[in-house]
Design a protein around this motif. Structure first.
Motif, PDB file in Angstrom:
ATOM      1  N   UNK A 179      -4.247  -2.966  -3.889  1.00  0.00           N
ATOM      2  CA  UNK A 179      -3.735  -1.716  -4.457  1.00  0.00           C
ATOM      3  C   UNK A 179      -4.763  -1.200  -5.450  1.00  0.00           C
ATOM      4  N   UNK A 180      -4.681   0.107  -5.730  1.00  0.00           N
ATOM      5  CA  UNK A 180      -5.618   0.735  -6.667  1.00  0.00           C
ATOM      6  C   UNK A 180      -4.891   1.763  -7.519  1.00  0.00           C
ATOM      7  N   UNK A 181      -5.467   2.007  -8.681  1.00  0.00           N
ATOM      8  CA  UNK A 181      -5.022   3.081  -9.582  1.00  0.00           C
ATOM      9  C   UNK A 181      -3.544   2.991  -9.945  1.00  0.00           C
ATOM     10  N   UNK A 182      -3.035   1.771 -10.071  1.00  0.00           N
ATOM     11  CA  UNK A 182      -1.627   1.619 -10.434  1.00  0.00           C
ATOM     12  C   UNK A 182      -1.408   2.029 -11.882  1.00  0.00           C
TER      13      UNK A 182
ATOM     14  N   UNK B 230       0.556  -3.487 -24.084  1.00  0.00           N
ATOM     15  CA  UNK B 230      -0.073  -4.540 -24.875  1.00  0.00           C
ATOM     16  C   UNK B 230      -0.741  -5.617 -24.024  1.00  0.00           C
ATOM     17  N   UNK B 231      -0.288  -5.794 -22.782  1.00  0.00           N
ATOM     18  CA  UNK B 231      -0.838  -6.856 -21.927  1.00  0.00           C
ATOM     19  C   UNK B 231      -1.200  -6.286 -20.565  1.00  0.00           C
ATOM     20  N   UNK B 232      -2.009  -7.035 -19.823  1.00  0.00           N
ATOM     21  CA  UNK B 232      -2.394  -6.598 -18.479  1.00  0.00           C
ATOM     22  C   UNK B 232      -1.222  -6.755 -17.509  1.00  0.00           C
ATOM     23  N   UNK B 233      -1.282  -5.955 -16.467  1.00  0.00           N
ATOM     24  CA  UNK B 233      -0.252  -6.016 -15.425  1.00  0.00           C
ATOM     25  C   UNK B 233      -0.384  -7.300 -14.620  1.00  0.00           C
ATOM     26  N   UNK B 234       0.744  -7.783 -14.127  1.00  0.00           N
ATOM     27  CA  UNK B 234       0.800  -8.920 -13.212  1.00  0.00           C
ATOM     28  C   UNK B 234       1.590  -8.464 -11.984  1.00  0.00           C
ATOM     29  N   UNK B 235       0.981  -7.622 -11.126  1.00  0.00           N
ATOM     30  CA  UNK B 235       1.741  -7.043 -10.014  1.00  0.00           C
ATOM     31  C   UNK B 235       1.965  -8.010  -8.856  1.00  0.00           C
ATOM     32  N   UNK B 236       3.111  -7.850  -8.237  1.00  0.00           N
ATOM     33  CA  UNK B 236       3.424  -8.515  -6.978  1.00  0.00           C
ATOM     34  C   UNK B 236       4.171  -7.508  -6.118  1.00  0.00           C
TER      35      UNK B 236
ATOM     36  N   UNK C  17       5.038 -11.266  -2.209  1.00  0.00           N
ATOM     37  CA  UNK C  17       3.645 -11.705  -2.338  1.00  0.00           C
ATOM     38  C   UNK C  17       3.502 -12.606  -3.559  1.00  0.00           C
ATOM     39  N   UNK C  18       2.316 -13.139  -3.705  1.00  0.00           N
ATOM     40  CA  UNK C  18       1.985 -13.856  -4.932  1.00  0.00           C
ATOM     41  C   UNK C  18       1.735 -12.826  -6.035  1.00  0.00           C
ATOM     42  N   UNK C  19       1.647 -13.298  -7.259  1.00  0.00           N
ATOM     43  CA  UNK C  19       1.381 -12.418  -8.391  1.00  0.00           C
ATOM     44  C   UNK C  19      -0.139 -12.287  -8.544  1.00  0.00           C
ATOM     45  N   UNK C  20      -0.611 -11.043  -8.653  1.00  0.00           N
ATOM     46  CA  UNK C  20      -2.041 -10.771  -8.831  1.00  0.00           C
ATOM     47  C   UNK C  20      -2.279 -10.309 -10.273  1.00  0.00           C
ATOM     48  N   UNK C  21      -3.467  -9.799 -10.545  1.00  0.00           N
ATOM     49  CA  UNK C  21      -3.815  -9.369 -11.911  1.00  0.00           C
ATOM     50  C   UNK C  21      -4.349  -7.943 -11.914  1.00  0.00           C
TER      51      UNK C  21
ATOM     52  N   UNK D 295      -5.983  -3.173 -10.210  1.00  0.00           N
ATOM     53  CA  UNK D 295      -6.591  -3.181  -8.877  1.00  0.00           C
ATOM     54  C   UNK D 295      -6.364  -4.550  -8.227  1.00  0.00           C
ATOM     55  N   UNK D 296      -5.111  -4.913  -8.001  1.00  0.00           N
ATOM     56  CA  UNK D 296      -4.824  -6.255  -7.471  1.00  0.00           C
ATOM     57  C   UNK D 296      -5.278  -6.429  -6.026  1.00  0.00           C
ATOM     58  N   UNK D 297      -5.659  -7.654  -5.693  1.00  0.00           N
ATOM     59  CA  UNK D 297      -6.033  -8.028  -4.328  1.00  0.00           C
ATOM     60  C   UNK D 297      -5.134  -9.180  -3.914  1.00  0.00           C
ATOM     61  N   UNK D 298      -4.497  -9.041  -2.731  1.00  0.00           N
ATOM     62  CA  UNK D 298      -3.616 -10.099  -2.234  1.00  0.00           C
ATOM     63  C   UNK D 298      -4.163 -10.749  -0.964  1.00  0.00           C
ATOM     64  N   UNK D 299      -4.517  -9.963   0.032  1.00  0.00           N
ATOM     65  CA  UNK D 299      -4.969 -10.481   1.331  1.00  0.00           C
ATOM     66  C   UNK D 299      -3.981 -11.524   1.873  1.00  0.00           C
ATOM     67  N   UNK D 300      -2.708 -11.128   1.969  1.00  0.00           N
ATOM     68  CA  UNK D 300      -1.652 -12.022   2.433  1.00  0.00           C
ATOM     69  C   UNK D 300      -0.969 -11.449   3.674  1.00  0.00           C
ATOM     70  N   UNK D 301      -0.519 -12.357   4.561  1.00  0.00           N
ATOM     71  CA  UNK D 301       0.197 -11.961   5.784  1.00  0.00           C
ATOM     72  C   UNK D 301       1.660 -12.339   5.677  1.00  0.00           C
ATOM     73  N   UNK D 302       2.502 -11.449   6.208  1.00  0.00           N
ATOM     74  CA  UNK D 302       3.948 -11.674   6.234  1.00  0.00           C
ATOM     75  C   UNK D 302       4.452 -11.328   7.625  1.00  0.00           C
ATOM     76  N   UNK D 303       5.430 -12.100   8.105  1.00  0.00           N
ATOM     77  CA  UNK D 303       5.990 -11.813   9.428  1.00  0.00           C
ATOM     78  C   UNK D 303       7.484 -11.534   9.330  1.00  0.00           C
ATOM     79  N   UNK D 304       7.926 -10.658  10.238  1.00  0.00           N
ATOM     80  CA  UNK D 304       9.323 -10.272  10.316  1.00  0.00           C
ATOM     81  C   UNK D 304       9.745 -10.298  11.779  1.00  0.00           C
TER      82      UNK D 304
END
Length: 137
Positions: A13-16, A22-28, A40-44, A47-56
């Motif tokens: 993701x970008x430009x969130x 006061x603190x940095x984002x921890x997006x998931x 997903x896992x929690x990123x930082x 501009x978080x990077x996950x590179x994760x696969x999910x199936x449905x």
């Protein structure tokens, strides 16, 4: 009725919009397809990077129209309290993708950037996602 696997690749993701001053984002991310949800896992950072696969599991025709959309919500993990903060969301409609996959055995949407928005529909950044459907044999 045909069934198969819907695979979602969550890239980055970008430009969130940072809701923490006061603190940095921890997006998931939470991804919902029908009544199935994956996280997903929690990123930082913004501009978080996950590179994760999910199936449905996916069926076609599946009856109710809401089953043919992916609802992707970006959340901010709050370490100080038990309540995480909503950042933004997007919806990806996959009915045509699943239909094509049923006809040809496999269909995909290459990595694509999607706008993520706030509840009032204002721009809040973007997320990159790839989606594929593979028919069960």
């Amino acid at each position: 009725m045909a069934s198969g696997t819907l695979e979602v690749v969550l890239l980055n993701a970008r430009s969130l919009k940072n809701k923490n001053f006061l603190v940095k984002m921890d997006p998931y991310v939470s991804i919902q397809y029908g009544n199935q949800v994956r996280w997903s896992s929690v990123a930082k950072g913004r501009k978080p990077v996950w590179n994760e696969k999910f199936t449905f599991n996916a069926e076609y025709p599946g009856g109710e129209h809401h089953k043919y959309k992916l609802i992707i919500q970006i959340m901010d993990k709050n370490k100080l309290s038990c309540v995480d903060h909503f950042i933004a969301q997007t919806t990806i409609y996959v009915k045509d993708l699943v239909s094509m996959g049923v006809e040809t055995g496999k269909a995909h949407i290459r990595p694509t950037k999607y706008r993520v928005v706030l509840p009032n529909k204002s721009y809040a950044g973007e997320i990159s996602v790839a989606v594929a459907f593979t028919l069960d044999v």
